[in-house]
Design a protein around this motif. Structure first.
Motif, PDB file in Angstrom:
ATOM      1  N   TYR A  39       0.834  -1.207   0.000  1.00 57.10           N
ATOM      2  CA  TYR A  39       0.000   0.000   0.000  1.00 57.10           C
ATOM      3  C   TYR A  39       0.870   1.259   0.000  1.00 57.10           C
ATOM      4  O   TYR A  39       2.002   1.251   0.472  1.00 57.10           O
ATOM      5  CB  TYR A  39      -0.887   0.040   1.256  1.00 57.10           C
ATOM      6  N   GLY A  40       0.310   2.349  -0.506  1.00 62.53           N
ATOM      7  CA  GLY A  40       0.954   3.644  -0.327  1.00 62.53           C
ATOM      8  C   GLY A  40       1.442   4.311  -1.588  1.00 62.53           C
ATOM      9  O   GLY A  40       1.501   5.531  -1.655  1.00 62.53           O
ATOM     10  N   GLY A  41       1.815   3.511  -2.614  1.00 67.36           N
ATOM     11  CA  GLY A  41       2.311   4.119  -3.848  1.00 67.36           C
ATOM     12  C   GLY A  41       3.433   5.101  -3.578  1.00 67.36           C
ATOM     13  O   GLY A  41       4.400   4.796  -2.872  1.00 67.36           O
ATOM     14  N   GLN A  42       3.282   6.326  -4.121  1.00 60.41           N
ATOM     15  CA  GLN A  42       4.296   7.360  -3.904  1.00 60.41           C
ATOM     16  C   GLN A  42       4.350   7.818  -2.458  1.00 60.41           C
ATOM     17  O   GLN A  42       5.356   8.376  -2.031  1.00 60.41           O
ATOM     18  CB  GLN A  42       3.998   8.562  -4.803  1.00 60.41           C
ATOM     19  N   SER A  43       3.264   7.601  -1.700  1.00 59.35           N
ATOM     20  CA  SER A  43       3.232   8.064  -0.309  1.00 59.35           C
ATOM     21  C   SER A  43       3.432   6.916   0.680  1.00 59.35           C
ATOM     22  O   SER A  43       2.945   6.948   1.800  1.00 59.35           O
ATOM     23  CB  SER A  43       1.906   8.785  -0.022  1.00 59.35           C
ATOM     24  N   ALA A  44       4.167   5.875   0.252  1.00 64.02           N
ATOM     25  CA  ALA A  44       4.439   4.731   1.134  1.00 64.02           C
ATOM     26  C   ALA A  44       5.515   5.082   2.163  1.00 64.02           C
ATOM     27  O   ALA A  44       6.245   6.065   2.019  1.00 64.02           O
ATOM     28  CB  ALA A  44       4.890   3.535   0.301  1.00 64.02           C
ATOM     29  N   SER A  45       5.608   4.264   3.207  1.00 67.12           N
ATOM     30  CA  SER A  45       6.677   4.367   4.195  1.00 67.12           C
ATOM     31  C   SER A  45       7.565   3.128   4.063  1.00 67.12           C
ATOM     32  O   SER A  45       7.058   2.012   3.934  1.00 67.12           O
ATOM     33  CB  SER A  45       6.112   4.444   5.621  1.00 67.12           C
ATOM     34  N   LEU A  46       8.881   3.323   4.109  1.00 64.98           N
ATOM     35  CA  LEU A  46       9.825   2.227   3.924  1.00 64.98           C
ATOM     36  C   LEU A  46      10.606   1.961   5.201  1.00 64.98           C
ATOM     37  O   LEU A  46      10.932   2.884   5.954  1.00 64.98           O
ATOM     38  CB  LEU A  46      10.825   2.564   2.803  1.00 64.98           C
ATOM     39  N   VAL A  76       7.077  10.672   0.815  1.00 57.00           N
ATOM     40  CA  VAL A  76       6.554  12.032   0.664  1.00 57.00           C
ATOM     41  C   VAL A  76       6.129  12.517   2.048  1.00 57.00           C
ATOM     42  O   VAL A  76       4.957  12.424   2.414  1.00 57.00           O
ATOM     43  CB  VAL A  76       5.363  12.078  -0.314  1.00 57.00           C
ATOM     44  N   PRO A  77       7.067  13.009   2.839  1.00 57.12           N
ATOM     45  CA  PRO A  77       6.748  13.372   4.230  1.00 57.12           C
ATOM     46  C   PRO A  77       5.976  14.689   4.317  1.00 57.12           C
ATOM     47  O   PRO A  77       6.368  15.689   3.722  1.00 57.12           O
ATOM     48  CB  PRO A  77       8.132  13.524   4.865  1.00 57.12           C
ATOM     49  N   LYS A  78       4.871  14.666   5.032  1.00 58.62           N
ATOM     50  CA  LYS A  78       4.068  15.882   5.177  1.00 58.62           C
ATOM     51  C   LYS A  78       3.377  15.880   6.530  1.00 58.62           C
ATOM     52  O   LYS A  78       2.784  14.874   6.936  1.00 58.62           O
ATOM     53  CB  LYS A  78       3.017  15.978   4.061  1.00 58.62           C
ATOM     54  N   PHE A  79       3.463  17.002   7.224  1.00 56.64           N
ATOM     55  CA  PHE A  79       2.727  17.164   8.471  1.00 56.64           C
ATOM     56  C   PHE A  79       1.276  17.520   8.167  1.00 56.64           C
ATOM     57  O   PHE A  79       0.940  17.975   7.066  1.00 56.64           O
ATOM     58  CB  PHE A  79       3.359  18.262   9.337  1.00 56.64           C
ATOM     59  N   TYR A 406       2.531  14.836  -6.050  1.00 55.84           N
ATOM     60  CA  TYR A 406       2.790  15.460  -4.749  1.00 55.84           C
ATOM     61  C   TYR A 406       3.831  16.572  -4.879  1.00 55.84           C
ATOM     62  O   TYR A 406       4.885  16.382  -5.486  1.00 55.84           O
ATOM     63  CB  TYR A 406       3.274  14.413  -3.740  1.00 55.84           C
ATOM     64  N   ASP A 407       3.519  17.739  -4.303  1.00 57.25           N
ATOM     65  CA  ASP A 407       4.420  18.889  -4.417  1.00 57.25           C
ATOM     66  C   ASP A 407       5.527  18.839  -3.360  1.00 57.25           C
ATOM     67  O   ASP A 407       5.649  17.869  -2.604  1.00 57.25           O
ATOM     68  CB  ASP A 407       3.636  20.200  -4.330  1.00 57.25           C
ATOM     69  N   ALA A 408       6.315  19.896  -3.303  1.00 56.58           N
ATOM     70  CA  ALA A 408       7.495  19.920  -2.423  1.00 56.58           C
ATOM     71  C   ALA A 408       7.161  20.302  -0.989  1.00 56.58           C
ATOM     72  O   ALA A 408       8.019  20.187  -0.103  1.00 56.58           O
ATOM     73  CB  ALA A 408       8.527  20.908  -2.988  1.00 56.58           C
ATOM     74  N   THR A 409       5.953  20.754  -0.717  1.00 57.92           N
ATOM     75  CA  THR A 409       5.625  21.246   0.620  1.00 57.92           C
ATOM     76  C   THR A 409       5.745  20.139   1.663  1.00 57.92           C
ATOM     77  O   THR A 409       5.612  18.957   1.357  1.00 57.92           O
ATOM     78  CB  THR A 409       4.198  21.820   0.674  1.00 57.92           C
ATOM     79  N   SER A 410       5.959  20.534   2.906  1.00 56.95           N
ATOM     80  CA  SER A 410       6.083  19.564   3.996  1.00 56.95           C
ATOM     81  C   SER A 410       4.829  19.551   4.858  1.00 56.95           C
ATOM     82  O   SER A 410       4.855  19.217   6.032  1.00 56.95           O
ATOM     83  CB  SER A 410       7.317  19.885   4.859  1.00 56.95           C
TER      84      SER A 410
END
Length: 445
Positions: A39-46, A76-79, A406-410
């Motif tokens: 799961y997660g695609g580009q927004s996965a955690s490794l 893609v880390p984002k708060f 996904y953009d560069a923002t955090s």
């Protein structure tokens, strides 16, 4: 798989999983497919082994970095803004029961070559070292106006029509200087460039209010942000569980999946392994629709493992630092994101820091230097440049609803707006976040 569905969703990135969950809750029959086996695609955690396999194939992680399983490194880390739309979607769908969040320690801005806490209120402005004495008073009055502003209450307007007055004009009413405007626009309102200055002030004032309201949402917050324990990879899985509860079907590891189009050019289904599933429309990330997207730019991210907090952040275990474009003579801001073992994303006494920005030159890695210099000693660093795509059309004609890259923002504010926009295009109605949440609805049924 040879069945008919209301919707087929391709990719298990966060955006796609939110849409899948929302459509399932609406009563649609949803099939959700991913070419990957996770799961997660580009927004996965490794984990650490997966991170090294991705960036340094065949190389084993050094033992001093600690156990691989203790790492959850977001690609893609984002708060998450504590009172933002993503939290409202989480509450609305009751997905919060699958997740646990922890507050982010600090929100900082790079100003005049120093890292300083972002003041969000009139009383914080009076204490901030970012401004001189007289500027503090002007900023305090500005923040007080933003905090009290209510578009439904004309008594809070000061006879200003913020739907017509530009943000440049509003700043002028308070006599704020360029440096103050810089951190307000980029570190509080979270604009990515200065185009907002000539746009109606209403939107920016609401963004500043959101920052303040997020600070006030939970007792004891020292920043407006929260973050899930074990990283963002938990979010797609939580929405996938929501979809499954409401009858959604999931299929992973379908590398050959392709969209099928009818004679009129509209998407009518997908094929995989010789089988075809039909649907009224298809939703997915840009990688499944190469002919229907255009490249809008690139994002460069450096992922760093450290053994200490970022200097000048009050030893914060989790922190965001925004480096506004003007401070660096750039066209785009640089974002620094840091999390640690306190959010269960790394072993004890280890920190994960990211530096990201929108690529402007032929040497993307070098563009991150101002942010990397703030980190101090780095144990390991991985750099990735990712193409960013957006759909050519809105999907209403060809029934192919495609998310933006996904953009560069955090932070998540830009991404959740894309999700809400997609939902409205798909269903023809905005997502009503004012409605009672699902738990209340279920209790009355």
């Amino acid at each position: 798989m040879d069945e008919a569905y209301d919707a087929i969703v391709l990719g298990t990135g966060l955006k796609e999983c939110i849409i899948s969950g929302l459509l399932s809750v609406d009563g649609l029959k949803v099939l959700h497919i991913d070419r990957n086996n996770y799961y997660g695609g580009q927004s996965a955690s490794l984990n650490l082994n997966q991170l090294f396999e991705r960036f340094r194939p065949g190389q084993k992680p050094p033992a001093e970095l600690g156990p691989s399983r203790d790492y959850n490194v977001d690609l893609v880390p984002k708060f998450i803004m504590a009172n933002g739309n993503l939290v409202r979607v989480l509450v609305h769908t009751d997905v919060t029961k699958y997740l646990e969040f922890k507050a982010v320690d600090g929100s900082f801005v790079f100003n005049k070559a120093r890292v300083e806490k972002v003041p969000a209120t009139d009383w914080e402005a009076l204490k901030s070292p970012l401004m001189g004495l007289f500027e503090k008073r002007r900023a305090a009055k500005f923040f007080s106006f933003c905090q009290q502003y209510d578009e439904r209450n004309p008594q809070t307007w000061r006879n200003w029509d913020l739907s017509r007055m530009t943000m440049h004009e509003l700043y002028g009413q308070f006599g704020l200087d360029v440096m103050t405007i810089d951190f307000i626009g980029h570190a509080l309102a979270l604009h990515q460039n200065d185009a907002y200055m000539m746009q109606p002030a209403m939107s920016t004032v609401q963004k500043i209010k959101l920052y303040y309201d997020s600070m006030m949402r939970y007792e004891g917050l020292t920043s407006p942000y929260i973050y899930p324990l074990y990283g963002l990879g938990e979010l797609p899985q939580a929405f996938a569980r929501l979809s499954a509860v409401y009858g959604g079907t999931y299929m992973l590891a379908k590398p050959d999946v392709e969209v099928v189009y009818g004679e009129d050019g509209a998407a009518v289904g997908v094929t995989s392994e010789g089988e075809t599933a039909k649907a009224k429309f298809i939703v997915g990330d840009p990688t499944y629709f190469r002919e229907k997207v255009r490249k809008t730019g690139q994002v460069v991210r450096a992922m760093c493992i450290m053994s200490h907090p970022i200097p000048s952040t009050n030893d914060s275990h989790s922190v965001q630092i925004i480096l506004p474009q003007k401070q660096l003579n750039r066209r785009h801001d640089i974002y620094v994101f840091c999390c640690s073992y306190t959010h269960n994303v790394a072993p004890k006494d280890k920190y994960i820091a990211f530096v990201s920005t929108t690529v402007e030159t032929a040497d993307p890695a070098a563009e991150l230097a101002p942010g990397l210099q703030l980190l101090g000693k780095v144990d390991e660093k991985f750099v990735e440049v990712v193409d960013v795509f957006e759909p050519l059309a809105d999907g209403t004609a060809d029934k192919a609803f495609i998310s933006k890259g996904y953009d560069a923002t955090s932070h998540f504010e830009t991404e959740i707006n894309d999700v809400l926009d997609m939902y409205q295009r798909i269903t023809g109605k905005p997502l009503d976040l004012e409605k009672e949440d699902l738990r209340k609805r279920q209790e009355t049924q």
